[in-house]
Enzyme design. Structure first.
Site, mmCIF file in Angstrom:
data_model
loop_
_atom_site.group_PDB
_atom_site.id
_atom_site.type_symbol
_atom_site.label_atom_id
_atom_site.label_comp_id
_atom_site.label_asym_id
_atom_site.label_seq_id
_atom_site.Cartn_x
_atom_site.Cartn_y
_atom_site.Cartn_z
ATOM 1 N N GLY A 139 0.859 -1.192 0.000
ATOM 2 C CA GLY A 139 0.000 0.000 0.000
ATOM 3 C C GLY A 139 0.891 1.236 0.000
ATOM 4 N N ARG A 140 0.323 2.333 0.483
ATOM 5 C CA ARG A 140 1.070 3.602 0.467
ATOM 6 C C ARG A 140 2.445 3.489 1.129
ATOM 7 N NH1 ARG A 140 -4.109 7.168 0.850
ATOM 8 N NH2 ARG A 140 -4.801 5.460 2.142
ATOM 9 N N ILE A 141 2.464 2.896 2.341
ATOM 10 C CA ILE A 141 3.726 2.865 3.089
ATOM 11 C C ILE A 141 4.706 1.874 2.447
ATOM 12 C CG2 ILE A 141 4.792 2.392 5.347
ATOM 13 C CD1 ILE A 141 2.116 3.398 6.611
ATOM 14 N N THR A 157 7.053 -2.490 10.886
ATOM 15 C CA THR A 157 6.539 -1.174 11.298
ATOM 16 C C THR A 157 5.013 -1.155 11.159
ATOM 17 O OG1 THR A 157 6.945 -0.373 9.050
ATOM 18 C CG2 THR A 157 8.598 0.190 10.722
ATOM 19 N N ARG A 205 1.927 -3.689 12.586
ATOM 20 C CA ARG A 205 1.278 -3.889 13.883
ATOM 21 C C ARG A 205 1.898 -5.125 14.534
ATOM 22 N NH1 ARG A 205 -0.277 0.553 13.822
ATOM 23 N NH2 ARG A 205 -2.380 1.386 14.103
ATOM 24 N N GLU A 252 1.372 -3.753 23.512
ATOM 25 C CA GLU A 252 2.117 -2.513 23.711
ATOM 26 C C GLU A 252 1.605 -1.885 24.995
ATOM 27 O OE1 GLU A 252 1.848 -0.056 20.223
ATOM 28 O OE2 GLU A 252 2.937 -1.501 18.989
ATOM 29 N N HIS A 258 6.816 2.046 19.118
ATOM 30 C CA HIS A 258 5.786 2.459 18.162
ATOM 31 C C HIS A 258 5.937 3.940 17.770
ATOM 32 C CE1 HIS A 258 1.445 1.412 16.744
ATOM 33 N NE2 HIS A 258 2.049 2.232 15.903
HETATM 34 C C1 GLV Z 1 0.240 4.193 13.645
HETATM 35 O O1 GLV Z 1 0.621 3.087 13.861
HETATM 36 C C2 GLV Z 1 -0.977 4.500 12.990
HETATM 37 O O2 GLV Z 1 -1.774 3.593 12.721
HETATM 38 O O3 GLV Z 1 -1.221 5.690 12.740
#
Ligand code: GLV
Length: 324
Positions: free
Chosen positions: A158-160, A234, A236, A265, A284
């Site tokens: 996706g975007r990231i 990065t 979840r 977390e 996070h």
């Molecule tokens: C960070 O993990 C978000 O979902 O914005």
């Protein structure tokens, strides 16, 4: 200016806060650094018209019941919405907003920071000096992995994921990705998951947490990776089975891992992962830059305002509700 009842679960950055002050001067803003406990949250949402939450709050049917039928909008200052029961909100006709786009670059930067730090053993180097071990330069001291010429496998495009691929071009990496639907971009080549795991020197996890992706990174997944490979998560914490990761790292089945996210977390201090030199963990921080967190807060408040006005949210997760 609206006199609606609004609850905001944390003091948000200035850009968003200024908008809150302008539109909802009477908004109830949780002032503490720690999030409200479940009991406090259920109490605070009683009778609210609009809720702006973080990823630390579980937003489910119980909470929506506690708020009451007048609840018009739920806006989360996050891109991930796995903490929200979207189906339940949709059933009740409540639009849910999130903050995609504005955090793409920051999160991809973080993936790369972790990738580089792990490949070149930055944290081990810092510890080495702090522990007083630095006596001389040595030709074999703390050797790591090269990025140039290495293969980066991105799970989720996706975007990231795509922004991670874009960065990898600058490091002269070969990029492959696995995604059921995303089209190729940034010279990345689409492959099946087994090929990705077999060929990658670095594996970056960039999928949202859903029932399908929970524990996607399990013993079987890790066993298919190269013994020299580095894993970076990065996304979840729930995407990864931490016991399986511990076993893989401990037995040198893979070279190293870097986690921006854990499950739960915060990670309990007795987690065995914290004993491993070849695992770095940060709390996070994917989107944690001044600019990005300000933009996220602004977008979250814009979603809140739109929902309160009965307008389409700038970023709506349950599009069917927003369409109607
Ligand atoms: C960070 O993990 C978000 O979902 O914005």
């Amino acid at each position: 200016m609206s006199h609606s009842k609004i609850f905001i679960t944390r003091l948000i950055p200035d850009l968003g806060l200024a908008l809150v002050r302008e539109h909802f001067p009477a908004a109830d803003i949780w002032p503490a650094d720690l999030p409200p406990t479940r009991e406090q949250l259920l109490e605070k949402v009683r009778g609210v018209d609009g809720l702006l939450c973080m990823l630390t709050e579980r937003i489910d049917a119980e909470l929506m019941d506690a708020a009451g039928p007048q609840l018009k909008v739920i806006s989360s200052m996050s891109v991930g919405v796995d903490h929200i029961d979207i189906a339940e909100a949709t059933k009740r006709g409540i639009p849910v907003g999130n903050t995609p786009g504005v955090l793409t670059d920051a999160t991809a930067d973080q993936a790369f920071a972790l990738l580089l730090a792990t490949a070149r053993r930055v944290v081990e180097g810092v510890d080495y000096i702090r522990e007083g071990q630095w006596i001389t330069w040595h030709p074999q001291l703390l050797l790591g992995a090269d990025l140039a010429g290495a293969t980066l496998g991105i799970v989720g495009f996706g975007r990231i994921g795509q922004a991670v691929a874009k960065r990898a071009q600058g490091f002269d990496m070969r990029v492959i990705y696995h995604s059921p639907s995303a089209q190729p971009a940034h010279n990345a080549q689409r492959v099946d998951l087994d090929t990705l795991l077999r060929e990658s020197d670095f594996v970056s996890i960039n999928v949202p947490l859903t029932e399908k992706t929970r524990h996607l990174v399990n013993a079987e997944f890790l066993a298919k990776m190269k013994p020299t490979a580095v894993l970076v998560n990065t996304a979840r914490g729930g995407v990864l089975d931490q016991t399986a990761l511990y076993n893989a790292l401990k037995s040198d089945q893979i070279f190293a891992a870097a986690l921006d996210v854990t499950d739960p977390e915060p990670l309990p201090m007795n987690s065995p992962l914290l004993e491993l030199k070849n695992c770095i963990i940060v709390p996070h921080l994917g989107s944690a830059s001044h600019k990005t967190r300000n933009l996220m807060s602004k977008l979250a408040v814009e979603n809140l305002i739109a929902g309160m006005d009965g307008d389409k949210l700038p970023n709506c997760v349950n599009v069917d509700v927003c369409r109607s």
